[in-house]
Design a protein around this motif. Sequence first.
Motif, PDB file in Angstrom:
ATOM      1  N   SER A 104      -8.459  -2.309  -4.652  1.00  0.00           N
ATOM      2  CA  SER A 104      -7.168  -1.809  -4.155  1.00  0.00           C
ATOM      3  C   SER A 104      -6.034  -2.782  -4.472  1.00  0.00           C
ATOM      4  CB  SER A 104      -7.248  -1.541  -2.644  1.00  0.00           C
ATOM      5  OG  SER A 104      -7.408  -2.754  -1.940  1.00  0.00           O
ATOM      6  N   GLN A 105      -6.399  -3.951  -5.051  1.00  0.00           N
ATOM      7  CA  GLN A 105      -5.360  -4.891  -5.493  1.00  0.00           C
ATOM      8  C   GLN A 105      -4.661  -4.339  -6.735  1.00  0.00           C
ATOM      9  OE1 GLN A 105      -7.494  -8.530  -6.307  1.00  0.00           O
ATOM     10  NE2 GLN A 105      -8.420  -8.583  -4.258  1.00  0.00           N
ATOM     11  N   GLU A 106      -3.548  -5.017  -7.130  1.00  0.00           N
ATOM     12  CA  GLU A 106      -2.774  -4.514  -8.264  1.00  0.00           C
ATOM     13  C   GLU A 106      -3.473  -4.706  -9.602  1.00  0.00           C
ATOM     14  OE1 GLU A 106       1.435  -5.658  -8.399  1.00  0.00           O
ATOM     15  OE2 GLU A 106       1.456  -5.099  -6.265  1.00  0.00           O
ATOM     16  N   LYS A 107      -4.203  -5.826  -9.722  1.00  0.00           N
ATOM     17  CA  LYS A 107      -4.879  -6.130 -11.005  1.00  0.00           C
ATOM     18  C   LYS A 107      -6.389  -6.003 -10.805  1.00  0.00           C
ATOM     19  CE  LYS A 107      -1.616  -8.582 -13.728  1.00  0.00           C
ATOM     20  NZ  LYS A 107      -0.499  -8.990 -12.850  1.00  0.00           N
ATOM     21  N   ARG A 332      -5.311   6.406  -9.335  1.00  0.00           N
ATOM     22  CA  ARG A 332      -3.921   6.790  -9.040  1.00  0.00           C
ATOM     23  C   ARG A 332      -3.872   7.743  -7.831  1.00  0.00           C
ATOM     24  NH1 ARG A 332      -2.122   8.217 -14.291  1.00  0.00           N
ATOM     25  NH2 ARG A 332      -2.228   5.985 -14.668  1.00  0.00           N
ATOM     26  N   THR A 335      -4.747   5.732  -4.565  1.00  0.00           N
ATOM     27  CA  THR A 335      -3.711   4.782  -4.158  1.00  0.00           C
ATOM     28  C   THR A 335      -2.499   5.497  -3.580  1.00  0.00           C
ATOM     29  OG1 THR A 335      -4.481   3.434  -6.003  1.00  0.00           O
ATOM     30  CG2 THR A 335      -2.453   2.733  -4.964  1.00  0.00           C
ATOM     31  N   PRO A 340       0.996   0.468   0.091  1.00  0.00           N
ATOM     32  CA  PRO A 340       0.484  -0.445  -0.945  1.00  0.00           C
ATOM     33  C   PRO A 340      -0.468  -1.492  -0.348  1.00  0.00           C
ATOM     34  CG  PRO A 340       2.865  -0.183  -1.137  1.00  0.00           C
ATOM     35  CD  PRO A 340       2.467   0.506   0.127  1.00  0.00           C
ATOM     36  N   GLY A 341      -1.582  -1.696  -1.033  1.00  0.00           N
ATOM     37  CA  GLY A 341      -2.526  -2.732  -0.609  1.00  0.00           C
ATOM     38  C   GLY A 341      -3.483  -2.306   0.498  1.00  0.00           C
TER      39      GLY A 341
END
Length: 365
Positions: A104-107, A332, A335, A340-341
């Motif tokens: 669930s992190q961005e990278k 996508r 999320t 976010p996160g």
Amino acid sequence: MSGYGMPAHWQASVKRTFTLAEGRPGTGSSKTPLQLLDGTLTPNGLHFERHHNGVPDIDPSSHELVIHGLVKQPRAFTLESLLRYPLESHIRFIECTGNSAANSQEKPPKLDAGALHGLLSCSEWTGVRLSYLLDEVGLEGRAKWLIAEGADAAALSRSVPVEKALDDAMVALFQNGEAIRPEQGYPMRLLLPGFEGNINVKWLRRLKATTMPAHTKDETSKYSDLMPDGRARQFTLEVGVKSVILRPSPGLVMRGPGFYEISGIAWSGAGSIKRVQVSADGGRTWADAALNAPVLPKALTRFRIPWRWEGQPVTLMSRAIDDRRNVQPSRREWTAQYAPGQPYHYNALQSWAIDTSGKVTNVFV
Ligand SMILES: Nc1nc2c(c(=O)[nH]1)N[C@H]1C(S)=C(S)[C@@H](COP(=O)(O)O)O[C@H]1N2
Ligand SMILES: [Mo]
């Protein structure tokens, strides 16, 4: 001859992975090395662990499960008394609410399948149907929730809907044929098939029937879903439909072009796996994988599909669909549902990239 057998010494690297929190050795988790196993059952010594305050050493002859609150006749059940009821065995997975949260992190974190998704294990659980015990104490009609409490130092507590308690809930005593391991809740744990890991209270000592949920910390500040509008959604109890390819996966290097069997596991808290599709082109085209029998509800299902790798860079993905027509979401889609996160209840598609050298890594598609 040996009193209790061990795996071949050649297999010594097949271990749970964990890091200890400094100053808090009893709190944290260890993960099942999913990519190093096959089939669907987790060996007891490799079942993942999630402890909120250590593993208690409980003498089974003095432990009691008390059922009280909105009941006609409160009762304390010893292990010996539970063994007088008809026992049942069911193969069921347990998945931590925080499983796969790193995704669930961005990278994309560069982790292997077990480190990413190994807060997941599957066992044959044997025990007493909870509805028999609720029948014994005479649950009152007003009772809508059961507050379940563990005998560990955390006294972990969760509110269980009465419908689930009267459905397929079990007080589990055995795990793959032997007494439940201390790490899994010896001498007894609550098993709520298909429900998020946290509510499967280990070292179960108390069930209190109430009209309302207790709103304990593990169903408010933790294990609730932060939504885009800043509010939190509580009691997301059923585990979403999910799958992951384990072979190939990070850490298992491809040994040149040619024939490979792609293999992995799929599961759903809603029921049985109906279909698993596999893509070798990042989700543009899909093919149906074979499902190994038996395909059981709320259990891991093994899927396999033959594949020829020509040596070019590819992105492998799997997508599971259950018998209630739930479809595993893209990253996508998953999320977009949350703030976010937000880390809990992650069940999006897992993509593995393979480069020309045969190295496999976690990627987001
Ligand atoms: N009493 C008690 N029950 C507990 C916990 C705990 O710390 N204490 N951890 C919960 C969490 S968060 C999960 S994911 C599962 C993990 O079960 P396992 O350790 O047998 O894999 O147990 C749940 N039940
Ligand atoms: Mo958990």
